[in-house]
Design an enzyme around this catalytic site. Structure first.
Site, PDB file in Angstrom:
ATOM      1  N   HIS A  78       0.848   4.479   4.435  1.00 27.67           N
ATOM      2  CA  HIS A  78       0.089   5.160   3.390  1.00 27.67           C
ATOM      3  C   HIS A  78       0.515   6.623   3.263  1.00 27.67           C
ATOM      4  CE1 HIS A  78      -3.509   2.125   3.503  1.00 27.67           C
ATOM      5  NE2 HIS A  78      -2.329   1.531   3.430  1.00 27.67           N
ATOM      6  N   SER A  85       0.805  -1.220   0.000  1.00 30.80           N
ATOM      7  CA  SER A  85       0.000   0.000   0.000  1.00 30.80           C
ATOM      8  C   SER A  85       0.838   1.269   0.000  1.00 30.80           C
ATOM      9  CB  SER A  85      -0.938   0.004   1.213  1.00 30.80           C
ATOM     10  OG  SER A  85      -1.780  -1.116   1.192  1.00 30.80           O
TER      11      SER A  85
END
Length: 317
Positions: free
Chosen positions: A268, A222
């Protein structure tokens, strides 16, 4: 952008609709006014210039300076001219990368690697995941001694990017990588795209290592994918495209990041910020110093990863 330059194949190859074969003389359009021949590499462009060696018509984009007149790129590659090196005549992406025949090759390889590692996780079991997931410092079941990046296992910053926590996790990440990564790879070129992916992923791992609890493991691509999100936003703004779709998609993902439990938001955020910075350098670098600015920015972000890792390691040890 993703089509490789063609080469003449004899009298059956044709130019633009309504014109004669490429390389032939002017054709009559039926009204007494002859059409100009078309470039053998760009059939939609008329030109009155020919290669002084093979006499094929070439447009201004394809002309390579020679001792006398101009040569086409193919003759220049054969060493018949004194113009720029063959590499200088290859079509380039917006960021300066070479246009490849398969503009999604690196994306396919990355997806393949992620799937392969996931299959190994399923086959070997948790002990494989424990050995390579991102972990600050802690004891792990079935593994002797204290484990983690703080114990000198820096490879975890990289290997964690190719591990996933389940079928839904890897399916979501690989779909995102395909949808976002493919077009971005075509726009940047393979080397720049791969550098962006790896640097963004490492930055996400480093920020997670810095801010998360030392015994909190994390896995997933991610961070790197959020880096691609950030670079895509920069690219779309550079091209003056409608920003609303990518902004909406990014906002949705950030909402999920901060509201859904069990997500390493640090990775993230770290990947997103790095993707914006590196992406800006990729698409806005001045032409004369393009490679220096682009890869120099990547090097600076990697240096930041090292500094953050050293700082956190000093805190834990």
């Amino acid at each position: 952008m993703d089509q490789a330059p063609g080469s003449p194949q004899g009298p059956l190859e044709r130019g633009a609709a309504g014109r004669g074969p490429v390389g032939d003389g002017p054709a009559d359009d039926g009204h007494g006014a002859p059409d100009l021949p078309v470039c053998y590499r760009h059939p939609d462009r008329e030109t009155g210039i020919r290669c002084t060696r093979c006499e094929r018509p070439i447009c201004p984009e394809c002309m390579v300076n020679a001792a006398v007149g101009f040569h086409c790129p193919q003759c220049a590659r054969q060493g018949s001219g004194v113009g720029p090196a063959p590499a200088a005549t290859r079509p380039r992406t917006l960021a300066g990368g070479v246009v490849a025949a398969d503009p999604r090759l690196v994306t396919k390889v990355l997806i393949g690697l992620n799937v392969a590692f996931f299959l190994v996780q399923l086959a070997v079991g948790d002990r494989f995941t424990y050995r390579f997931e991102l972990l600050g410092q802690a004891y792990q079941p079935g593994v002797e001694g204290v484990q983690g990046v703080a114990q000198g296992q820096w490879y975890r910053l990289l290997t964690a990017m190719f591990l996933h926590g389940g079928y839904v996790h890897i399916a979501f990440n690989m779909l995102s990588l395909w949808w976002i990564g493919g077009p971005l790879e075509a726009a940047l070129g393979r080397a720049r795209y791969l550098a962006l992916y790896l640097v963004s992923g490492l930055a996400g791992s480093a920020l997670s290592y810095l801010l998360a609890e030392q015994n909190q493991p994390s896995v997933g691509a991610s961070g790197a994918i959020f880096g691609l999100f950030g670079a895509t936003a920069v690219l779309m703004r550079r091209l003056r495209y409608d920003m609303r779709p990518v902004v909406a998609l990014l906002v949705i993902n950030l909402i999920i990041t901060f509201t859904w439990g069990g997500i390493a938001w640090e990775a993230h955020v770290g990947g997103l910020v790095t993707g914006v910075v590196v992406g800006y350098a990729m698409v806005h670098a001045p032409r004369r110093r393009r490679a220096l600015v682009q890869y120099g920015t990547c090097a600076l972000m990697l240096a930041a990863v090292v500094v953050v890792t050293l700082l956190r390691t000093a805190q834990l040890t």
